[in-house]
Design a protein around this motif. Sequence first.
Motif, PDB file in Angstrom:
ATOM      1  N   ALA A 107     -22.787   8.114  13.449  1.00 36.72           N
ATOM      2  CA  ALA A 107     -22.877   7.021  14.426  1.00 36.72           C
ATOM      3  C   ALA A 107     -23.567   7.537  15.694  1.00 36.72           C
ATOM      4  CB  ALA A 107     -21.504   6.458  14.760  1.00 36.72           C
ATOM      5  N   THR A 147     -23.299  -4.328  21.429  1.00 32.67           N
ATOM      6  CA  THR A 147     -22.528  -3.852  22.572  1.00 32.67           C
ATOM      7  C   THR A 147     -21.037  -4.067  22.417  1.00 32.67           C
ATOM      8  OG1 THR A 147     -24.413  -4.430  23.942  1.00 32.67           O
ATOM      9  CG2 THR A 147     -22.356  -4.036  25.088  1.00 32.67           C
ATOM     10  N   PHE A 176     -20.166  -1.491  26.597  1.00 34.72           N
ATOM     11  CA  PHE A 176     -21.284  -1.558  27.552  1.00 34.72           C
ATOM     12  C   PHE A 176     -21.823  -0.174  27.927  1.00 34.72           C
ATOM     13  CE2 PHE A 176     -23.609  -2.945  31.388  1.00 34.72           C
ATOM     14  CZ  PHE A 176     -24.107  -4.155  30.968  1.00 34.72           C
ATOM     15  N   ASP A 178     -23.810   2.000  25.772  1.00 32.67           N
ATOM     16  CA  ASP A 178     -25.150   2.200  25.264  1.00 32.67           C
ATOM     17  C   ASP A 178     -26.166   1.352  26.041  1.00 32.67           C
ATOM     18  OD1 ASP A 178     -26.857   3.415  23.548  1.00 32.67           O
ATOM     19  OD2 ASP A 178     -26.221   2.328  21.756  1.00 32.67           O
ATOM     20  N   ALA A 214     -16.231  -1.393  15.889  1.00 31.82           N
ATOM     21  CA  ALA A 214     -16.482  -0.611  17.104  1.00 31.82           C
ATOM     22  C   ALA A 214     -16.871  -1.516  18.267  1.00 31.82           C
ATOM     23  CB  ALA A 214     -17.569   0.430  16.860  1.00 31.82           C
ATOM     24  N   MET A 215     -17.104  -2.790  17.978  1.00 34.03           N
ATOM     25  CA  MET A 215     -17.436  -3.751  19.025  1.00 34.03           C
ATOM     26  C   MET A 215     -16.327  -4.785  19.202  1.00 34.03           C
ATOM     27  SD  MET A 215     -21.297  -3.993  17.676  1.00 34.03           S
ATOM     28  CE  MET A 215     -21.715  -5.534  18.473  1.00 34.03           C
ATOM     29  N   THR A 225     -26.874   1.741  15.363  1.00 31.20           N
ATOM     30  CA  THR A 225     -25.749   2.502  15.900  1.00 31.20           C
ATOM     31  C   THR A 225     -24.937   3.240  14.850  1.00 31.20           C
ATOM     32  OG1 THR A 225     -24.430   0.481  15.947  1.00 31.20           O
ATOM     33  CG2 THR A 225     -25.523   1.121  17.989  1.00 31.20           C
ATOM     34  N   ALA A 226     -25.022   2.836  13.583  1.00 37.02           N
ATOM     35  CA  ALA A 226     -24.253   3.562  12.562  1.00 37.02           C
ATOM     36  C   ALA A 226     -24.997   3.542  11.239  1.00 37.02           C
ATOM     37  CB  ALA A 226     -22.863   2.956  12.388  1.00 37.02           C
TER      38      ALA A 226
END
Length: 465
Positions: free
Chosen positions: A107, A253, A256, A258, A306-307, A412-413
Amino acid sequence: MRYVSTRGGVAPIAFQPAVLMGLADDGGLLIPESIPDVSDRLDDWRALDYPALAFEVMRLYATDVPDEGLRTLVEATYGASYGGPVAPTVQAGPLHVLELFHGPTLAFKDVALQFLGNLFSHILGRTGRRLNILCATSGDTGSAAIYGCRGRPGIDIFILHPHGRVSPIQERQMTTVLDENVHNIAIEGIFDDCQAIVKTLASDLEFKAAASLGAVNSINWARVLAQIVYYFRACFDTCAATGADRVRFCVPTGNFGDILAAWYALRMGLPIERLILATNENDILAGFFRTGRYERGALHRTLAPAMDIQVSSNFERYLYHRVGRDAGRLRTLMQEFARSGALAIDPGPDGVVDAEFVADSCTMDDCLDTIRRWHRDHGYLLDPHTAVGVAVAARRIAARQDAGSPIVCVGTAHPAKFPDAIRRATGRDPAPHPAIDALMDRPTRCAVLPNDPEAVRRAILSALA
Ligand SMILES: *Cc1c(COP(=O)(O)O)cnc(C)c1O
């Protein structure tokens, strides 16, 4: 460069103490006193390799790390030992994907946390201090932080994750690391509970000092700093590949962090036309950029866990700038938010909250459909977080809302990390990944604790005794 708190209660400090402080002692977040303008250096930077580019960006902010030490740090982090390419950009259909998932835990958080682990060792090596990391994770930060800190002398790391609410792979990426300095704690609650416990303990300044507590989540400025670098790399690479002179970034996101790094890159003079903020059904941030109102709602559990975040820990840094770097005003807004669960600013007379941002959200059906279409039409397999961004970007392209510069979606992953979503979307398993397969029959270690800061405090004290 000196660092101040968004809430105005910390005398300016240098980079290394800011990295060790983590959360600012007044409860705010540390930010650089100014943002360097590098627009006249961009042409010199385009051809640099990743470590050299990281050196140039970071030395502007880490002014108390001697150049030689910083060069060693970025080489040790982003040189051959990184394991894969750090930040390649590839074309996928009408978009570009900045693949940040080639590090040890697959990730984007590896990019910053591999650096942070090395940075901690560098700082401690000179001061002789100990550092105990306390961090809440919704899944990916925990494993990336553990891989950044495992086995390091002078550092213990305590990672809180919501019990049973991270994916089995994410859980195993954390709990299969058996180094003595790694302490996994599953909290009987949701991610926001874990984050609240960290905030409670880190705000107890006596305990923070006694237990030498430090932070690795994106409240730590060094993480934002490390992330700024790849926006430069991706902008240079995409402009070279397409002949464009600017790009747009679309960033999925949660906290917030990244997208904040992208915003700093923009403010430093990188030619970014627009930032496209993408959320899943947890759309508090998208709501803010549409209306100026930031309001906590009920948590939705999605395929992009993760979000799944309602309160974004880094939003405060952005908001501080948005209210004209007025710490008093910011403090009032954050108190209002803590009290009522909402805060609001006046959008401009044209109703635009910030012309540098557009924001949109994506349902899980939309996300699955995007994974399916990108796989079928472009032969590119998206993980569900990246797919949230791609769904939002593709919608803008389809609606011709902002035809113009190329859109780079932040990847992102790695899809292998989220096989259930891939299976649901495509009916097939993602290609196996050796790092994931290796997890399955290793022994694990993890403590389960109630949703109570005192229980975590006791666990830390007894581990350090
Ligand atoms: C952490 C994470 C995000 C969200 O990043 P923020 O910096 O919290 O906004 C998105 N996707 C993945 C895969 C993540 O691990």
